[in-house]
Design a protein around this motif. Structure first.
Motif, PDB file in Angstrom:
ATOM      1  N   THR A   1       0.837  -1.197   0.000  1.00  0.00           N
ATOM      2  CA  THR A   1       0.000   0.000   0.000  1.00  0.00           C
ATOM      3  C   THR A   1       0.875   1.251   0.000  1.00  0.00           C
ATOM      4  OG1 THR A   1      -1.707  -1.164   1.274  1.00  0.00           O
ATOM      5  CG2 THR A   1      -1.805   1.244   1.258  1.00  0.00           C
ATOM      6  N   LEU A   2       0.567   2.163  -0.878  1.00  0.00           N
ATOM      7  CA  LEU A   2       1.150   3.499  -0.811  1.00  0.00           C
ATOM      8  C   LEU A   2       0.287   4.325   0.131  1.00  0.00           C
ATOM      9  CD1 LEU A   2       2.925   5.914  -1.706  1.00  0.00           C
ATOM     10  CD2 LEU A   2       1.325   6.220  -3.625  1.00  0.00           C
ATOM     11  N   GLY A   3       0.848   4.690   1.279  1.00  0.00           N
ATOM     12  CA  GLY A   3       0.130   5.525   2.235  1.00  0.00           C
ATOM     13  C   GLY A   3       0.487   6.984   2.045  1.00  0.00           C
ATOM     14  N   ILE A   4      -0.527   7.825   1.910  1.00  0.00           N
ATOM     15  CA  ILE A   4      -0.336   9.260   1.725  1.00  0.00           C
ATOM     16  C   ILE A   4      -1.088   9.995   2.822  1.00  0.00           C
ATOM     17  CG2 ILE A   4      -0.681  11.241   0.188  1.00  0.00           C
ATOM     18  CD1 ILE A   4      -0.685   9.235  -2.153  1.00  0.00           C
ATOM     19  N   ASP A   5      -0.410  10.869   3.506  1.00  0.00           N
ATOM     20  CA  ASP A   5      -1.012  11.667   4.580  1.00  0.00           C
ATOM     21  C   ASP A   5      -0.935  13.134   4.174  1.00  0.00           C
ATOM     22  OD1 ASP A   5      -1.930  12.778   6.911  1.00  0.00           O
ATOM     23  OD2 ASP A   5      -0.252  12.129   8.160  1.00  0.00           O
ATOM     24  N   ILE A   6      -2.076  13.701   3.796  1.00  0.00           N
ATOM     25  CA  ILE A   6      -2.144  15.108   3.405  1.00  0.00           C
ATOM     26  C   ILE A   6      -2.481  15.923   4.654  1.00  0.00           C
ATOM     27  CG2 ILE A   6      -3.288  16.826   1.950  1.00  0.00           C
ATOM     28  CD1 ILE A   6      -3.995  14.551   0.019  1.00  0.00           C
ATOM     29  N   GLY A   7      -1.568  16.769   5.069  1.00  0.00           N
ATOM     30  CA  GLY A   7      -1.786  17.583   6.256  1.00  0.00           C
ATOM     31  C   GLY A   7      -1.813  19.061   5.929  1.00  0.00           C
ATOM     32  N   GLY A   8      -2.182  19.850   6.914  1.00  0.00           N
ATOM     33  CA  GLY A   8      -2.213  21.283   6.720  1.00  0.00           C
ATOM     34  C   GLY A   8      -0.841  21.908   6.629  1.00  0.00           C
TER      35      GLY A   8
ATOM     36  N   GLY B   1      -5.540  23.945  17.985  1.00  0.00           N
ATOM     37  CA  GLY B   1      -4.747  23.855  16.769  1.00  0.00           C
ATOM     38  C   GLY B   1      -3.407  24.562  16.910  1.00  0.00           C
ATOM     39  N   HIS B   2      -2.636  24.556  15.834  1.00  0.00           N
ATOM     40  CA  HIS B   2      -1.276  25.096  15.900  1.00  0.00           C
ATOM     41  C   HIS B   2      -1.264  26.599  16.189  1.00  0.00           C
ATOM     42  CE1 HIS B   2       3.009  25.025  15.276  1.00  0.00           C
ATOM     43  NE2 HIS B   2       2.928  26.011  14.414  1.00  0.00           N
TER      44      HIS B   2
ATOM     45  N   ASN C   1       1.717  18.102  16.761  1.00  0.00           N
ATOM     46  CA  ASN C   1       1.954  18.811  18.018  1.00  0.00           C
ATOM     47  C   ASN C   1       1.823  17.927  19.247  1.00  0.00           C
ATOM     48  OD1 ASN C   1       2.577  21.325  16.935  1.00  0.00           O
ATOM     49  ND2 ASN C   1       0.417  21.910  16.768  1.00  0.00           N
ATOM     50  N   VAL C   2       1.741  16.611  19.039  1.00  0.00           N
ATOM     51  CA  VAL C   2       1.577  15.719  20.186  1.00  0.00           C
ATOM     52  C   VAL C   2       2.794  15.800  21.116  1.00  0.00           C
ATOM     53  CG1 VAL C   2       2.594  13.657  19.120  1.00  0.00           C
ATOM     54  CG2 VAL C   2       0.766  13.414  20.793  1.00  0.00           C
ATOM     55  N   SER C   3       3.952  16.134  20.571  1.00  0.00           N
ATOM     56  CA  SER C   3       5.158  16.243  21.405  1.00  0.00           C
ATOM     57  C   SER C   3       5.105  17.417  22.367  1.00  0.00           C
ATOM     58  CB  SER C   3       6.402  16.358  20.519  1.00  0.00           C
ATOM     59  OG  SER C   3       6.321  17.515  19.705  1.00  0.00           O
ATOM     60  N   ALA C   4       4.165  18.346  22.171  1.00  0.00           N
ATOM     61  CA  ALA C   4       4.039  19.503  23.052  1.00  0.00           C
ATOM     62  C   ALA C   4       3.207  19.212  24.295  1.00  0.00           C
ATOM     63  CB  ALA C   4       3.423  20.681  22.285  1.00  0.00           C
TER      64      ALA C   4
ATOM     65  N   ARG D   1     -11.464  -2.988  19.771  1.00  0.00           N
ATOM     66  CA  ARG D   1     -12.528  -3.472  20.652  1.00  0.00           C
ATOM     67  C   ARG D   1     -13.102  -2.306  21.448  1.00  0.00           C
ATOM     68  NH1 ARG D   1      -7.666  -5.209  22.770  1.00  0.00           N
ATOM     69  NH2 ARG D   1      -7.177  -4.481  24.881  1.00  0.00           N
ATOM     70  N   GLY D   2     -14.406  -2.322  21.616  1.00  0.00           N
ATOM     71  CA  GLY D   2     -15.065  -1.269  22.366  1.00  0.00           C
ATOM     72  C   GLY D   2     -15.162   0.027  21.586  1.00  0.00           C
ATOM     73  N   LEU D   3     -15.463   1.102  22.307  1.00  0.00           N
ATOM     74  CA  LEU D   3     -15.617   2.425  21.708  1.00  0.00           C
ATOM     75  C   LEU D   3     -14.306   3.189  21.863  1.00  0.00           C
ATOM     76  CD1 LEU D   3     -17.690   4.273  20.314  1.00  0.00           C
ATOM     77  CD2 LEU D   3     -18.261   5.191  22.562  1.00  0.00           C
ATOM     78  N   GLU D   4     -13.689   3.496  20.731  1.00  0.00           N
ATOM     79  CA  GLU D   4     -12.391   4.168  20.728  1.00  0.00           C
ATOM     80  C   GLU D   4     -12.481   5.428  19.884  1.00  0.00           C
ATOM     81  OE1 GLU D   4      -9.052   0.927  20.688  1.00  0.00           O
ATOM     82  OE2 GLU D   4     -10.648   0.277  19.331  1.00  0.00           O
ATOM     83  N   CYS D   5     -11.635   6.403  20.186  1.00  0.00           N
ATOM     84  CA  CYS D   5     -11.606   7.611  19.374  1.00  0.00           C
ATOM     85  C   CYS D   5     -10.172   8.095  19.225  1.00  0.00           C
ATOM     86  CB  CYS D   5     -12.502   8.717  19.941  1.00  0.00           C
ATOM     87  SG  CYS D   5     -11.970   9.434  21.504  1.00  0.00           S
ATOM     88  N   THR D   6      -9.967   8.878  18.195  1.00  0.00           N
ATOM     89  CA  THR D   6      -8.671   9.469  17.903  1.00  0.00           C
ATOM     90  C   THR D   6      -8.841  10.964  17.740  1.00  0.00           C
ATOM     91  OG1 THR D   6      -8.033   7.492  16.664  1.00  0.00           O
ATOM     92  CG2 THR D   6      -6.717   9.460  16.321  1.00  0.00           C
ATOM     93  N   ILE D   7      -7.917  11.744  18.288  1.00  0.00           N
ATOM     94  CA  ILE D   7      -7.830  13.155  17.930  1.00  0.00           C
ATOM     95  C   ILE D   7      -6.417  13.411  17.410  1.00  0.00           C
ATOM     96  CG2 ILE D   7      -9.607  13.909  19.547  1.00  0.00           C
ATOM     97  CD1 ILE D   7      -7.428  15.021  21.348  1.00  0.00           C
ATOM     98  N   THR D   8      -6.315  14.305  16.460  1.00  0.00           N
ATOM     99  CA  THR D   8      -5.018  14.696  15.918  1.00  0.00           C
ATOM    100  C   THR D   8      -4.809  16.177  16.184  1.00  0.00           C
ATOM    101  OG1 THR D   8      -5.986  15.087  13.721  1.00  0.00           O
ATOM    102  CG2 THR D   8      -5.053  12.912  14.147  1.00  0.00           C
ATOM    103  N   LEU D   9      -3.641  16.498  16.686  1.00  0.00           N
ATOM    104  CA  LEU D   9      -3.288  17.875  17.022  1.00  0.00           C
ATOM    105  C   LEU D   9      -2.240  18.362  16.041  1.00  0.00           C
ATOM    106  CD1 LEU D   9      -3.055  17.434  20.907  1.00  0.00           C
ATOM    107  CD2 LEU D   9      -4.980  18.356  19.581  1.00  0.00           C
ATOM    108  N   GLY D  10      -2.669  19.139  15.081  1.00  0.00           N
ATOM    109  CA  GLY D  10      -1.774  19.669  14.066  1.00  0.00           C
ATOM    110  C   GLY D  10      -2.191  21.077  13.720  1.00  0.00           C
ATOM    111  N   THR D  11      -2.359  21.350  12.435  1.00  0.00           N
ATOM    112  CA  THR D  11      -2.849  22.667  12.016  1.00  0.00           C
ATOM    113  C   THR D  11      -4.181  22.958  12.680  1.00  0.00           C
ATOM    114  OG1 THR D  11      -1.739  22.396   9.893  1.00  0.00           O
ATOM    115  CG2 THR D  11      -3.431  24.101  10.041  1.00  0.00           C
ATOM    116  N   GLY D  12      -5.057  21.959  12.701  1.00  0.00           N
ATOM    117  CA  GLY D  12      -6.314  22.026  13.434  1.00  0.00           C
ATOM    118  C   GLY D  12      -6.427  20.830  14.353  1.00  0.00           C
TER     119      GLY D  12
END
Length: 257
Positions: free
Chosen positions: A25-32, A183-184, A221-224, A139-150
């Motif tokens: 698979t070619l994985g592409i991550d388009i970010g702000g 966001g950033h 920005n997760v490192s912050a 398993r169960g109810l899981e969620c993800t948040i990403t901290l970047g431009t937004g």
């Protein structure tokens, strides 16, 4: 990790509906801020290092497609493509692109355009969804948040992604959306200490809203983050925004542990 791969090069004549039994698979991550790409094995292991460029903010979609085509040239062959996009998508079409600064994204059939350019089948999802697929336990109810431009958000039940919610555009505090709360720009404007308080407040708010079993936090920005995390909240590396693309083809994330 720069290993050559024997599969057909992306400019070959293989019909897009013919996929190898052990597809790369070619994985592409388009970010702000940046666009990243790498090749991923069926077991979600990275086969190459990242290729990375600055996102051409404000440019029309065709410029992004051209940029991706040039970006992936050094990576070698692949069988299919997974794309994480910073906005709402449906059926391979972009619905919103709040941090890319160009209204012509709305209604753009990004998956079709990339499939035509790369001559491979393409699946498209919100970037937080793709990152979540690379991180969740399944398993169960899981969620993800990403901290970047937004702030991106994705929700999963027993490894299955729920319909996308543009939570980053929802009001978080007074008139500020979550994009503008954690966001950033908020990190630069409010400073590290205050921004961390906002992130903790966001976790608490989502706990009430979602009642999640596990939360995963990724993004540039997760490192912050400088506070002790609750036991049910985990940080994940940015590579899950690439490796999670394999799961777009599997449907449901297998249970782990």
């Amino acid at each position: 990790m720069d290993h050559p791969h024997p599969h057909t090069a992306p400019t070959g004549d293989t019909p897009p509906d013919l996929v190898a039994s052990d597809p790369v698979t070619l994985g592409i991550d388009i970010g702000g801020s940046h666009i990243k790409a790498a090749l991923v094995a069926p077991d979600s292991a990275l086969l190459t290092n990242y290729e990375r460029i600055t996102t051409p903010i404000g440019q029309p979609p065709a410029v992004i497609v051209d940029a991706i085509s040039a970006l992936i040239a050094p990576l070698g062959g692949f069988d299919r493509v997974s794309v994480g996009f910073p906005g709402a998508t449906r059926g391979g079409t972009v619905l919103t692109a709040p941090n890319l600064g160009n209204l012509s994204w709305h209604g753009f059939k990004l998956a079709d355009h990339l499939a035509a350019r790369l001559r491979r089948p393409v699946r498209l999802a919100n970037d937080a969804t793709v990152q979540g697929l690379g991180a969740i336990a399944g398993r169960g109810l899981e969620c993800t948040i990403t901290l970047g431009t937004g702030m991106g958000f994705a929700l999963f039940m027993d490894g299955q992604a729920a319909p996308h919610l543009e939570l980053g555009q929802h009001v978080a505090f007074k008139k500020r959306s979550y994009d503008h709360f954690v966001g950033h720009d908020a990190l630069l404007r409010d400073g590290l200490k205050k921004w961390n308080k906002h992130v903790l407040r966001t976790i608490d708010a989502l706990r009430v809203l979602v009642n999640f079993d596990l939360m995963f936090i990724g993004g540039g920005n997760v490192s912050a983050i400088g506070f002790a995390l609750p036991a049910d909240v985990h940080l994940v590396s940015n590579e899950t925004g690439i490796t999670g693309g394999v799961r777009l083809w599997d449907g449901v994330v297998p249970r782990r542990g």
